[in-house]
Motif scaffolding. Structure first.
Motif, PDB file in Angstrom:
ATOM      1  N   SER A 102       0.845  -1.195   0.000  1.00 26.71           N
ATOM      2  CA  SER A 102       0.000   0.000   0.000  1.00 26.71           C
ATOM      3  C   SER A 102       0.878   1.241   0.000  1.00 26.71           C
ATOM      4  CB  SER A 102      -0.950   0.017   1.199  1.00 26.71           C
ATOM      5  OG  SER A 102      -0.256  -0.057   2.429  1.00 26.71           O
ATOM      6  N   LEU A 103       0.397   2.275  -0.689  1.00 24.05           N
ATOM      7  CA  LEU A 103       1.151   3.524  -0.838  1.00 24.05           C
ATOM      8  C   LEU A 103       0.316   4.699  -0.376  1.00 24.05           C
ATOM      9  CD1 LEU A 103       1.617   1.717  -3.771  1.00 24.05           C
ATOM     10  CD2 LEU A 103       3.533   3.316  -3.798  1.00 24.05           C
ATOM     11  N   ASP A 104       0.922   5.566   0.415  1.00 30.01           N
ATOM     12  CA  ASP A 104       0.289   6.800   0.867  1.00 30.01           C
ATOM     13  C   ASP A 104       0.623   7.885  -0.151  1.00 30.01           C
ATOM     14  OD1 ASP A 104       0.352   4.979   2.942  1.00 30.01           O
ATOM     15  OD2 ASP A 104       0.680   6.473   4.502  1.00 30.01           O
ATOM     16  N   VAL A 129      -6.506   4.483   4.194  1.00 31.87           N
ATOM     17  CA  VAL A 129      -5.232   4.520   4.895  1.00 31.87           C
ATOM     18  C   VAL A 129      -5.204   5.798   5.724  1.00 31.87           C
ATOM     19  CG1 VAL A 129      -2.737   4.768   4.660  1.00 31.87           C
ATOM     20  CG2 VAL A 129      -3.960   3.100   3.250  1.00 31.87           C
ATOM     21  N   ASN A 183      -0.897   7.011   9.891  1.00 32.28           N
ATOM     22  CA  ASN A 183      -1.347   5.805  10.588  1.00 32.28           C
ATOM     23  C   ASN A 183      -2.015   6.114  11.927  1.00 32.28           C
ATOM     24  OD1 ASN A 183      -0.367   3.806   8.657  1.00 32.28           O
ATOM     25  ND2 ASN A 183       1.679   4.448   9.301  1.00 32.28           N
ATOM     26  N   ARG A 203      -6.060   0.267   6.865  1.00 27.22           N
ATOM     27  CA  ARG A 203      -4.754  -0.258   7.256  1.00 27.22           C
ATOM     28  C   ARG A 203      -4.536   0.010   8.733  1.00 27.22           C
ATOM     29  NH1 ARG A 203      -0.039   2.385   4.175  1.00 27.22           N
ATOM     30  NH2 ARG A 203       0.064   3.774   5.966  1.00 27.22           N
ATOM     31  N   ALA A 243      -0.667  -3.224   8.918  1.00 27.62           N
ATOM     32  CA  ALA A 243       0.623  -3.112   8.260  1.00 27.62           C
ATOM     33  C   ALA A 243       1.583  -4.117   8.871  1.00 27.62           C
ATOM     34  CB  ALA A 243       1.169  -1.696   8.427  1.00 27.62           C
ATOM     35  N   HIS A 272       2.254  -7.292   4.782  1.00 27.97           N
ATOM     36  CA  HIS A 272       1.745  -6.024   4.254  1.00 27.97           C
ATOM     37  C   HIS A 272       2.835  -4.959   4.340  1.00 27.97           C
ATOM     38  CE1 HIS A 272      -1.759  -2.837   4.467  1.00 27.97           C
ATOM     39  NE2 HIS A 272      -0.858  -2.551   3.551  1.00 27.97           N
ATOM     40  N   TRP A 319       4.378  -1.157   3.210  1.00 29.60           N
ATOM     41  CA  TRP A 319       3.834   0.134   2.811  1.00 29.60           C
ATOM     42  C   TRP A 319       4.956   1.173   2.716  1.00 29.60           C
ATOM     43  CZ3 TRP A 319       3.685   4.738   5.708  1.00 29.60           C
ATOM     44  CH2 TRP A 319       4.060   4.621   7.058  1.00 29.60           C
TER      45      TRP A 319
END
Length: 319
Positions: A10-12, A152, A156, A173, A211, A253, A255
């Motif tokens: 996953s990418l922010d 997301v 976090n 996430r 994550a 997971h 990220w």
């Protein structure tokens, strides 16, 4: 019941919005957002690896007045947009980059990273603000003919999960069970702590997809020193997590932010990780999935009567 041999990336995706509230934003990362975004899209296509791209909704706008008068943000929240970044449209808008995600060869998931990177778990973020962030993000996605299943949390900072459920989202996430950076390296290498995570359905019917590992948690001079005598520690951790997913039928997971790719050295890290993931996928039953796909899998388990919520209760039908 667990997801069999699964890896998630996953990418922010935030550009300037990830830093606009900071007094002294890190210039190298601020200026690397677009570069890293393009590099990651190219690498993911090259290795045919789908990822969950969590996009800040404001980036999908073509323009705005910088005031957002109808948004219940705290005083000063949009000051940088109206002030020092007023002429930096490259940091505030990115419909071109979002279009690239949607047109990519890899089957990426479009997800949300809020509208303006509000910290949902902050004590100053009330329900009205969280609701406005989700409502605006969903509205903009709808204009783009996109639906949002996964979320997301900015930095976090988990909070207001009920708001996610109210807006029809199905997954988020969650926090990693292991520590970032060198501490995570110690936990995994010396203490034998696994980075495999177990998604679960929370009390709101949302699937928490925790994550496992932040891919850029060990940087600066320490990284340079370690690489000079050994190898890239984050690459070794990622390989270990991928292998653990194969051997334990669990979920690993990873990220990152696109803006973490500030140099060719960072590009090489990501290329090596994705190449290893592709090889292990070809050799084994390992699958690469998005957060949304994992959530649908687990919600399917629930529907079959084999999945319980985090509090031990089975969510009501349709929740």
């Amino acid at each position: 019941m667990t997801v069999v041999g699964s890896v998630i990336i996953s990418l922010d995706a935030e550009l300037g919005w990830g830093f606009h509230d900071l007094e002294d934003p890190p210039e190298d990362r601020v200026e690397s957002g677009r570069r890293g975004w393009n590099v990651m899209l190219e690498l993911l296509d090259e290795f045919d690896i789908p990822a969950t791209w969590a996009v800040v909704g404001h980036l999908m706008l073509e323009e705005c007045d910088g005031r957002h008068a109808d948004h219940p943000a705290p005083p000063g929240w949009f000051d940088r947009e109206r002030g020092s970044w007023r002429d930096r449209e490259d940091l505030r808008f990115a419909p071109d980059l979002v279009t690239d995600i949607l047109r990519a060869d890899a089957d990426h998931e479009f997800a949300s990273h809020s509208f303006s990177h509000v910290l949902f778990g902050d004590e100053g973020t009330d329900r009205e603000l969280a609701d406005a962030e989700l409502e605006r993000a969903v509205e903009i996605a709808d204009v783009w003919d996109q639906s949002i299943d996964s979320f997301v949390y900015p930095r976090n900072d988990v909070g207001h999960r009920d708001v996610l459920a109210d807006h029809g989202l199905s997954a988020y996430r969650g926090k990693s069970p292991t520590r970032d950076g060198v501490r995570g390296l110690v936990d995994s290498t010396l203490r034998g702590q696994s980075m495999i995570t177990e998604p679960e359905i929370d009390e709101y019917g949302l699937v928490n997809v925790p994550a496992s590992m932040f891919l850029f948690g060990f940087e600066g001079p320490a990284r340079t020193v370690v690489e000079s005598v050994w190898t890239d520690p984050m690459l070794e951790l990622a390989r270990r997590g991928i292998d653990d997913a194969v051997e334990s039928d669990g979920v690993f997971h990873m990220w990152l932010h696109p803006n973490n790719l500030t140099s060719e050295r960072d590009d090489r890290r990501m290329r090596a990780i994705l190449a290893y993931l592709e090889r292990r996928r070809a050799e084994t039953d390992l699958t690469v999935e998005t957060m949304g796909a994992v959530a649908r899998r687990f919600q399917g388990f629930e529907g079959a009567g084999v999945m319980e919520r985090a509090d031990g209760q089975v969510p009501a039908s349709g929740n």
